[in-house]
Design an enzyme around this catalytic site. Structure first.
Site, mmCIF file in Angstrom:
data_model
loop_
_atom_site.group_PDB
_atom_site.id
_atom_site.type_symbol
_atom_site.label_atom_id
_atom_site.label_comp_id
_atom_site.label_asym_id
_atom_site.label_seq_id
_atom_site.Cartn_x
_atom_site.Cartn_y
_atom_site.Cartn_z
ATOM 1 C CG HIS A 62 -106.193 -52.732 10.659
ATOM 2 N ND1 HIS A 62 -105.281 -52.843 9.631
ATOM 3 C CD2 HIS A 62 -105.510 -52.169 11.698
ATOM 4 C CE1 HIS A 62 -104.107 -52.381 10.028
ATOM 5 N NE2 HIS A 62 -104.220 -51.959 11.284
ATOM 6 C CD GLU A 63 -107.144 -50.395 14.998
ATOM 7 O OE1 GLU A 63 -106.521 -50.857 15.980
ATOM 8 O OE2 GLU A 63 -106.625 -49.611 14.189
ATOM 9 C CG HIS A 66 -103.612 -54.535 15.465
ATOM 10 N ND1 HIS A 66 -102.513 -55.056 14.823
ATOM 11 C CD2 HIS A 66 -103.926 -53.386 14.793
ATOM 12 C CE1 HIS A 66 -102.172 -54.270 13.809
ATOM 13 N NE2 HIS A 66 -103.023 -53.260 13.766
#
Length: 206
Positions: A62-63, A66
């Site tokens: 998820h990170e 980004h």
């Protein structure tokens, strides 16, 4: 894509801390055993590995999503762990509560548009939705793989749904600021998956 030494350290610490927090949350008998001086090492190790492979992977990717999209738009982006929040997450797990705010990817540089900022934010929840699809086939298997699949589906569905809430620093707020239509569709998908994950009996453990 490059990682600084500090970023690699922060990602590793956050991954391990979340794994530990969810180990205690998923098996609250471990915390009770610690108080009695009895700690089932084998059981703890199994739950820890399960947490790393599901919660940890969901958080890391998820990170990193980004970061990848931010860099594509010419930003300098790095993950920074919040050590106080990680300590709180472990303490909450010991107490039988679920809490996870491990840190975030911070990005800056040249000016970006609302669309670009929205896409950077949307990348995280979209990654979790893709992970739901990746973990789902494992649900039908027995043993550890089935448990990995079930928990992977639930955790990533919840991560997607939670992060699409249009509030505070969450991804949903930035997506909504960019496009109401994109937000409506993505929120419906992510929230729907989260609701199905919560309502699916026994899904988390195969």
């Amino acid at each position: 894509m490059r990682f600084s030494g500090r970023e690699l350290r922060d990602l590793t610490v956050a991954w391990l801390a979340l794994g530990l927090a969810f180990t205690f949350f998923l098996d609250n008998g471990l915390a009770t055993g610690l108080l009695r001086g009895e700690f089932p090492v084998g059981e703890a190790a199994r739950t820890f590995v399960l947490s790393l492979l599901t919660v940890g992977v969901g958080f890391l990717l998820h990170e990193l999503a980004h970061k990848v999209v931010a860099i594509r738009f010419g930003q300098v982006a790095e993950f920074r762990a919040d050590y106080s929040m990680l300590a709180l997450a472990v303490a909450a797990g010991l107490a039988g509560f679920l809490f996870a705010a491990p840190g975030a990817v911070y990005h800056g540089g040249r000016s970006i548009t609302k669309r670009q900022n929205g896409l950077i934010s949307l990348a995280g929840p979209v990654t979790n939705v893709l992970l739901v699809a990746a973990f789902f086939p494992l649900v039908f298997l027995d043993g550890l793989l089935g448990s990995v699949g079930g928990l992977g589906v639930v955790i990533n569905a919840l991560l997607a749904g939670f992060n699409m809430i249009p509030f505070g620093p969450l991804d949903g707020r930035k997506v909504l600021a960019w496009s109401k239509a994109v937000f409506a569709v993505s929120f419906a998908v992510c929230a729907g998956l989260a609701a199905l994950a919560l309502l699916g009996p026994g899904l988390a453990f195969g």
